[in-house]
Design an enzyme around this catalytic site. Structure first.
Site, PDB file in Angstrom:
ATOM      1  N   TYR A  48       0.827  -1.194   0.000  1.00 33.45           N
ATOM      2  CA  TYR A  48       0.000   0.000   0.000  1.00 33.45           C
ATOM      3  C   TYR A  48       0.873   1.261   0.000  1.00 33.45           C
ATOM      4  O   TYR A  48       1.580   1.540   0.971  1.00 33.45           O
ATOM      5  CB  TYR A  48      -0.933   0.023   1.204  1.00 33.45           C
ATOM      6  CG  TYR A  48      -1.862  -1.160   1.311  1.00 33.45           C
ATOM      7  CD1 TYR A  48      -2.141  -1.967   0.199  1.00 33.45           C
ATOM      8  CD2 TYR A  48      -2.463  -1.493   2.519  1.00 33.45           C
ATOM      9  CE1 TYR A  48      -2.994  -3.055   0.305  1.00 33.45           C
ATOM     10  CE2 TYR A  48      -3.326  -2.575   2.624  1.00 33.45           C
ATOM     11  CZ  TYR A  48      -3.572  -3.354   1.524  1.00 33.45           C
ATOM     12  OH  TYR A  48      -4.415  -4.427   1.623  1.00 33.45           O
TER      13      TYR A  48
ATOM     14  N   HIS B 215       0.240 -11.924   1.127  1.00 33.17           N
ATOM     15  CA  HIS B 215      -0.690 -11.064   0.391  1.00 33.17           C
ATOM     16  C   HIS B 215      -1.235 -11.758  -0.855  1.00 33.17           C
ATOM     17  O   HIS B 215      -2.424 -11.648  -1.178  1.00 33.17           O
ATOM     18  CB  HIS B 215       0.019  -9.763   0.023  1.00 33.17           C
ATOM     19  CG  HIS B 215      -0.900  -8.618  -0.210  1.00 33.17           C
ATOM     20  ND1 HIS B 215      -0.492  -7.310  -0.135  1.00 33.17           N
ATOM     21  CD2 HIS B 215      -2.220  -8.560  -0.513  1.00 33.17           C
ATOM     22  CE1 HIS B 215      -1.512  -6.508  -0.379  1.00 33.17           C
ATOM     23  NE2 HIS B 215      -2.563  -7.239  -0.617  1.00 33.17           N
TER      24      HIS B 215
END
Length: 338
Positions: free
Chosen positions: A55, A126
């Site tokens: 992010y 992830h």
């Protein structure tokens, strides 16, 4: 807010996904606005905060870490490895999926530094890099647990088979995948597998990336860089069809005496006691609305009406475009694109 379990942790049933404070939805808020949102979440009793190395290519961890540092004794801090920004020879930072053990270890060390902490409470893979057996990736992550750098492990966007294989390698505390009224792939196997194995299902985008709030009426307003512009169900023709579902949803929300957003959050939480909702927002008023959804109780008639209205075949457009779909391992409906 209800309390729910994620491995060794007790958290509120509604957490906060921090991605859009730095990434993915066009222009992020200023650092001052983002920090104000995080403080508002702390003040409101949020106990699960979720970030990732990806992010903002590290910027999100650097943002949330200092704000949350003084509150670590009462919150659960989650981050993710295996998908991060890598700077190429041309100087451009690109997203790279890499599940090799040495990469995951390096991801963890980098995240610990950015977050300003000695340990990450909940650490997710992830994306599963299918060049690497999932047992190998999770095996390395388990060594991070043994070394005290991570407290519990999670996976993101994997199917039931990979989940079971990983769980046999090291206990998995949480599976994080998209789940909402208009993204119900979890019901093809992973939701039940989590229940059977005692794994929390952390549902990201429970508001359908704003669709289920009714606030996004015109996809033409999406700015350059917003990831929704590449998602088939947000294409203008498909989205126009999907918008037709909101009027009957409004009627159901009125019956339940709540807003659309509260209804969407409540529906997700009613799908099992092991489900935790993980919405994200940049607005304090939306944060409080999301949290109110955690207190809404829906009766059987309302749940049945929502299930009927949002049958998966009634949703126009796939969840991801083909390239992004190839990066995930989640089950798909037969009518979805290959």
């Amino acid at each position: 807010m209800q309390a729910r379990r994620i491995g060794p942790f007790t958290v509120g049933s509604v957490g906060l996904g921090c991605m859009n404070l730095s990434h993915a939805y066009g222009h992020p808020p200023s650092p001052e606005q983002a920090r104000a949102l995080l403080h508002a979440a702390l003040d409101a009793g949020v106990t699960l905060f979720d970030t990732a190395a990806l992010y903002g290519f590290g910027a999100n961890e650097s943002l949330v870490g200092p704000v949350l540092k003084a509150h670590r004794d009462r919150i659960v801090l989650a981050s993710k490895c295996g998908m991060a920004g890598v700077r190429g020879d041309d100087g451009v930072v690109r997203r790279v999926i890499d599940g090799h053990p040495d990469t995951l270890r390096r991801n963890c060390e980098d995240s610990l530094q950015r977050l300003g902490t000695d340990v990450i409470d909940l650490y997710y893979l992830h994306r599963w890099d299918r060049r690497v057996p999932i047992e190998e990736s999770v095996g390395e992550m388990s060594r991070l647990v043994e070394e005290g750098k991570v407290r519990a492990l999670g996976l993101s966007e994997v199917g039931a088979d990979a989940l079971r294989r990983a769980h046999a390698t090291h206990p998995i505390a949480a599976l994080q995948s998209e789940y909402s009224l208009w993204s119900r792939n979890a019901e093809l196997g992973t939701l039940q597998a989590c229940a059977e194995l005692g794994i929390a299902y952390v549902a990201f985008s429970p508001l359908g990336r704003a669709f289920l709030t009714g606030a996004l009426q015109d996809v033409g307003s999406l700015v350059q860089g917003d990831i929704r512009t590449a998602m088939p169900r947000f294409a203008p023709e498909a989205y126009a069809r999907n918008l037709q579902l909101l009027a009957p949803m409004h009627a159901i929300a009125e019956q339940a005496s709540c807003t659309l957003a509260e209804l969407a959050i409540a529906w997700v939480l009613h799908q099992g006691g092991h489900v935790v909702a993980l919405p994200g927002t940049t607005h304090v008023e939306h944060l409080h609305e999301d949290l109110r959804g955690g207190a809404v109780r829906l009766d059987a008639a309302v749940l049945a009406a929502l299930d009927e209205l949002f049958q998966p075949e009634r949703i126009a457009g796939d969840r991801y475009a083909l390239a992004a779909q190839r990066e995930v391992d989640t089950e798909k409906y037969a009518f979805e694109s290959a």
